[in-house]
Scaffold this motif. Structure first.
Motif, PDB file in Angstrom:
ATOM      1  N   VAL A 133       0.844  -1.200   0.000  1.00  0.00           N
ATOM      2  CA  VAL A 133       0.000   0.000   0.000  1.00  0.00           C
ATOM      3  C   VAL A 133       0.876   1.246   0.000  1.00  0.00           C
ATOM      4  CG1 VAL A 133      -1.686   1.334   1.310  1.00  0.00           C
ATOM      5  CG2 VAL A 133      -1.944  -1.137   1.115  1.00  0.00           C
ATOM      6  N   ALA A 134       1.896   1.255   0.849  1.00  0.00           N
ATOM      7  CA  ALA A 134       2.826   2.372   0.885  1.00  0.00           C
ATOM      8  C   ALA A 134       3.514   2.563  -0.464  1.00  0.00           C
ATOM      9  CB  ALA A 134       3.871   2.152   1.984  1.00  0.00           C
ATOM     10  N   LEU A 135       3.808   1.451  -1.140  1.00  0.00           N
ATOM     11  CA  LEU A 135       4.460   1.524  -2.453  1.00  0.00           C
ATOM     12  C   LEU A 135       3.572   2.244  -3.458  1.00  0.00           C
ATOM     13  CD1 LEU A 135       6.733   0.782  -4.402  1.00  0.00           C
ATOM     14  CD2 LEU A 135       5.676  -1.470  -4.681  1.00  0.00           C
ATOM     15  N   ARG A 136       2.272   1.947  -3.460  1.00  0.00           N
ATOM     16  CA  ARG A 136       1.357   2.640  -4.377  1.00  0.00           C
ATOM     17  C   ARG A 136       1.307   4.133  -4.068  1.00  0.00           C
ATOM     18  NH1 ARG A 136      -1.962  -1.873  -3.335  1.00  0.00           N
ATOM     19  NH2 ARG A 136      -3.389  -0.625  -2.051  1.00  0.00           N
ATOM     20  N   LYS A 137       1.320   4.489  -2.795  1.00  0.00           N
ATOM     21  CA  LYS A 137       1.319   5.913  -2.423  1.00  0.00           C
ATOM     22  C   LYS A 137       2.614   6.576  -2.897  1.00  0.00           C
ATOM     23  CE  LYS A 137      -2.447   5.132  -0.044  1.00  0.00           C
ATOM     24  NZ  LYS A 137      -3.774   5.453  -0.610  1.00  0.00           N
ATOM     25  N   ALA A 138       3.727   5.863  -2.749  1.00  0.00           N
ATOM     26  CA  ALA A 138       5.015   6.412  -3.176  1.00  0.00           C
ATOM     27  C   ALA A 138       5.031   6.674  -4.673  1.00  0.00           C
ATOM     28  CB  ALA A 138       6.136   5.446  -2.792  1.00  0.00           C
ATOM     29  N   GLU A 139       4.515   5.739  -5.444  1.00  0.00           N
ATOM     30  CA  GLU A 139       4.491   5.919  -6.898  1.00  0.00           C
ATOM     31  C   GLU A 139       3.654   7.135  -7.282  1.00  0.00           C
ATOM     32  OE1 GLU A 139       5.003   1.185  -8.103  1.00  0.00           O
ATOM     33  OE2 GLU A 139       3.000   2.059  -7.829  1.00  0.00           O
ATOM     34  N   GLY A 140       2.540   7.355  -6.574  1.00  0.00           N
ATOM     35  CA  GLY A 140       1.711   8.526  -6.851  1.00  0.00           C
ATOM     36  C   GLY A 140       2.420   9.830  -6.543  1.00  0.00           C
ATOM     37  N   LEU A 141       3.139   9.881  -5.432  1.00  0.00           N
ATOM     38  CA  LEU A 141       3.869  11.101  -5.068  1.00  0.00           C
ATOM     39  C   LEU A 141       5.035  11.361  -6.010  1.00  0.00           C
ATOM     40  CD1 LEU A 141       3.945  10.830  -1.163  1.00  0.00           C
ATOM     41  CD2 LEU A 141       2.460  12.261  -2.570  1.00  0.00           C
ATOM     42  N   LEU A 142       5.733  10.303  -6.397  1.00  0.00           N
ATOM     43  CA  LEU A 142       6.868  10.477  -7.299  1.00  0.00           C
ATOM     44  C   LEU A 142       6.426  10.956  -8.675  1.00  0.00           C
ATOM     45  CD1 LEU A 142       9.014   7.378  -6.293  1.00  0.00           C
ATOM     46  CD2 LEU A 142       9.568   9.790  -5.891  1.00  0.00           C
ATOM     47  N   CYS A 143       5.235  10.571  -9.100  1.00  0.00           N
ATOM     48  CA  CYS A 143       4.711  11.056 -10.380  1.00  0.00           C
ATOM     49  C   CYS A 143       4.540  12.572 -10.358  1.00  0.00           C
ATOM     50  CB  CYS A 143       3.368  10.394 -10.688  1.00  0.00           C
ATOM     51  SG  CYS A 143       3.512   8.704 -11.310  1.00  0.00           S
ATOM     52  N   CYS A 144       4.391  13.133  -9.173  1.00  0.00           N
ATOM     53  CA  CYS A 144       4.222  14.592  -9.035  1.00  0.00           C
ATOM     54  C   CYS A 144       5.540  15.290  -8.729  1.00  0.00           C
ATOM     55  CB  CYS A 144       3.211  14.898  -7.936  1.00  0.00           C
ATOM     56  SG  CYS A 144       1.548  14.301  -8.288  1.00  0.00           S
ATOM     57  N   GLY A 145       6.652  14.542  -8.756  1.00  0.00           N
ATOM     58  CA  GLY A 145       7.958  15.158  -8.566  1.00  0.00           C
ATOM     59  C   GLY A 145       8.355  15.385  -7.126  1.00  0.00           C
ATOM     60  N   ALA A 146       7.693  14.727  -6.175  1.00  0.00           N
ATOM     61  CA  ALA A 146       8.014  14.928  -4.767  1.00  0.00           C
ATOM     62  C   ALA A 146       9.433  14.443  -4.453  1.00  0.00           C
ATOM     63  CB  ALA A 146       7.012  14.195  -3.891  1.00  0.00           C
ATOM     64  N   ARG A 147      10.079  15.097  -3.493  1.00  0.00           N
ATOM     65  CA  ARG A 147      11.368  14.634  -2.950  1.00  0.00           C
ATOM     66  C   ARG A 147      11.037  13.720  -1.775  1.00  0.00           C
ATOM     67  NH1 ARG A 147      14.728  17.267   0.670  1.00  0.00           N
ATOM     68  NH2 ARG A 147      13.634  19.236   0.354  1.00  0.00           N
ATOM     69  N   LEU A 148      11.021  12.429  -2.039  1.00  0.00           N
ATOM     70  CA  LEU A 148      10.391  11.470  -1.139  1.00  0.00           C
ATOM     71  C   LEU A 148      11.386  10.718  -0.273  1.00  0.00           C
ATOM     72  CD1 LEU A 148       7.720  10.103  -0.319  1.00  0.00           C
ATOM     73  CD2 LEU A 148       8.108   8.455  -2.163  1.00  0.00           C
ATOM     74  N   THR A 149      11.034  10.623   1.016  1.00  0.00           N
ATOM     75  CA  THR A 149      11.748   9.776   1.969  1.00  0.00           C
ATOM     76  C   THR A 149      10.774   8.727   2.483  1.00  0.00           C
ATOM     77  OG1 THR A 149      13.207  11.587   2.664  1.00  0.00           O
ATOM     78  CG2 THR A 149      13.016   9.708   4.151  1.00  0.00           C
ATOM     79  N   VAL A 150      11.240   7.477   2.561  1.00  0.00           N
ATOM     80  CA  VAL A 150      10.404   6.387   3.064  1.00  0.00           C
ATOM     81  C   VAL A 150      11.157   5.705   4.194  1.00  0.00           C
ATOM     82  CG1 VAL A 150       9.083   4.323   2.471  1.00  0.00           C
ATOM     83  CG2 VAL A 150       9.536   6.064   0.718  1.00  0.00           C
ATOM     84  N   VAL A 151      10.470   5.566   5.329  1.00  0.00           N
ATOM     85  CA  VAL A 151      11.070   4.943   6.512  1.00  0.00           C
ATOM     86  C   VAL A 151      10.302   3.679   6.851  1.00  0.00           C
ATOM     87  CG1 VAL A 151      11.636   5.230   8.950  1.00  0.00           C
ATOM     88  CG2 VAL A 151      11.809   7.182   7.399  1.00  0.00           C
ATOM     89  N   ALA A 152      11.011   2.539   6.954  1.00  0.00           N
ATOM     90  CA  ALA A 152      10.371   1.280   7.301  1.00  0.00           C
ATOM     91  C   ALA A 152      11.433   0.276   7.729  1.00  0.00           C
ATOM     92  CB  ALA A 152       9.581   0.726   6.118  1.00  0.00           C
ATOM     93  N   PRO A 153      11.103  -0.597   8.687  1.00  0.00           N
ATOM     94  CA  PRO A 153      12.068  -1.631   9.081  1.00  0.00           C
ATOM     95  C   PRO A 153      12.356  -2.622   7.953  1.00  0.00           C
ATOM     96  CG  PRO A 153      10.348  -1.368  10.747  1.00  0.00           C
ATOM     97  CD  PRO A 153       9.903  -0.611   9.522  1.00  0.00           C
ATOM     98  N   ALA A 154      11.376  -2.817   7.063  1.00  0.00           N
ATOM     99  CA  ALA A 154      11.554  -3.736   5.935  1.00  0.00           C
ATOM    100  C   ALA A 154      10.714  -3.243   4.766  1.00  0.00           C
ATOM    101  CB  ALA A 154      11.139  -5.157   6.334  1.00  0.00           C
TER     102      ALA A 154
ATOM    103  N   ARG B 150      14.975   6.943  -6.932  1.00  0.00           N
ATOM    104  CA  ARG B 150      14.064   8.089  -6.985  1.00  0.00           C
ATOM    105  C   ARG B 150      13.587   8.535  -5.614  1.00  0.00           C
ATOM    106  NH1 ARG B 150       9.401   5.945 -10.450  1.00  0.00           N
ATOM    107  NH2 ARG B 150       8.711   8.124 -10.378  1.00  0.00           N
ATOM    108  N   ALA B 151      13.753   7.676  -4.613  1.00  0.00           N
ATOM    109  CA  ALA B 151      13.325   7.998  -3.254  1.00  0.00           C
ATOM    110  C   ALA B 151      14.398   7.527  -2.283  1.00  0.00           C
ATOM    111  CB  ALA B 151      11.989   7.329  -2.939  1.00  0.00           C
ATOM    112  N   ALA B 152      14.493   8.213  -1.136  1.00  0.00           N
ATOM    113  CA  ALA B 152      15.417   7.796  -0.087  1.00  0.00           C
ATOM    114  C   ALA B 152      14.723   6.739   0.757  1.00  0.00           C
ATOM    115  CB  ALA B 152      15.809   8.997   0.771  1.00  0.00           C
ATOM    116  N   LEU B 153      15.210   5.505   0.705  1.00  0.00           N
ATOM    117  CA  LEU B 153      14.621   4.392   1.442  1.00  0.00           C
ATOM    118  C   LEU B 153      15.465   4.116   2.684  1.00  0.00           C
ATOM    119  CD1 LEU B 153      13.801   1.974  -1.532  1.00  0.00           C
ATOM    120  CD2 LEU B 153      12.440   3.871  -0.620  1.00  0.00           C
ATOM    121  N   LEU B 154      14.905   4.395   3.855  1.00  0.00           N
ATOM    122  CA  LEU B 154      15.619   4.243   5.115  1.00  0.00           C
ATOM    123  C   LEU B 154      15.090   3.011   5.842  1.00  0.00           C
ATOM    124  CD1 LEU B 154      15.609   7.985   6.292  1.00  0.00           C
ATOM    125  CD2 LEU B 154      17.207   6.816   4.754  1.00  0.00           C
TER     126      LEU B 154
END
Length: 205
Positions: free
Chosen positions: A23-44, A55-59
């Motif tokens: 679900v988070a991945l679908r949200k990320a794809e939507g934000l990246l389509c709009c040119g967002a500077r995206l950071t994603v934080v998750a244990p896995a 295209r996104a900083a994956l932490l």
């Protein structure tokens, strides 16, 4: 609760997603389509995230309160409802717009179902009542619109006509009628008109 639909410019704006599932991945794809500077934080991260690594900083770690600092908007999409609630509470206190997936009570904005055709973007929301209903409407709209290439060509064509028509047609109502007629003609054609066809819609000198 009533929500006002609003389009926000996200080009190069910092945005945060908490969670690494599908679900988070679908949200990320939507934000990246709009040119967002995206950071994603998750244990896995679920399969599919590797495609966004450039295209996104994956932490790969748990969320820290400082992660929300300076973000234009935050999406809480972790698999842990307690984490999502904590993220939402922090963002509300800091007046940062936050969307908590599948939990409208904690949201200050909703992430709509999207239909994109070139520059056209349609957002569909049921106010959190039924994502299934929003997806149904999205599919109906997608079926009613021309394919991506045709629609993008139509919008580019109409945008290119605006300066000339605005210069040669002083009356705003007359311009509106011409733009409407050009649009209808493009939809009937399924693509842009040629220069000679455009002249037929303009007033004679």
């Amino acid at each position: 609760m009533a929500y006002f639909p609003l389009f926000v410019e996200l080009e190069k704006k910092p945005c945060l997603i908490v969670g690494g599932g599908t679900v988070a991945l679908r949200k990320a794809e939507g934000l990246l389509c709009c040119g967002a500077r995206l950071t994603v934080v998750a244990p896995a991260f679920a399969p599919g995230w590797d495609a966004l690594a450039g295209r996104a900083a994956l932490l790969r770690r748990v969320f820290c309160p400082a992660d929300a600092d300076g973000q234009m908007l935050v999406i809480a999409a972790a698999d842990d409802t307690a984490v999502n609630a904590a993220v939402a509470a922090q963002c509300r206190a800091a007046r940062i717009p936050v969307n908590t997936v599948d939990d409208p009570e904690h949201c200050t904005f909703l992430f709509p179902a999207l239909v994109r055709r070139g520059a056209l973007c349609v957002g569909i929301s049921t106010g959190g009542a039924s994502p299934t209903a929003a997806a149904y409407v999205r599919r109906r709209i997608e079926a009613a619109l021309p394919e991506d290439d045709a629609w993008e060509g139509i919008l580019a064509f109409l945008a290119a006509q605006r300066p000339h028509i605005q210069a040669c047609v002083p009356s705003a109502p007359a311009r509106a009628r011409i733009f409407a007629a050009l649009f209808e003609a493009c939809m009937a054609r399924g693509g842009p008109l040629d220069a000679q066809e455009v002249q037929a819609f303009l007033p004679r000198a």
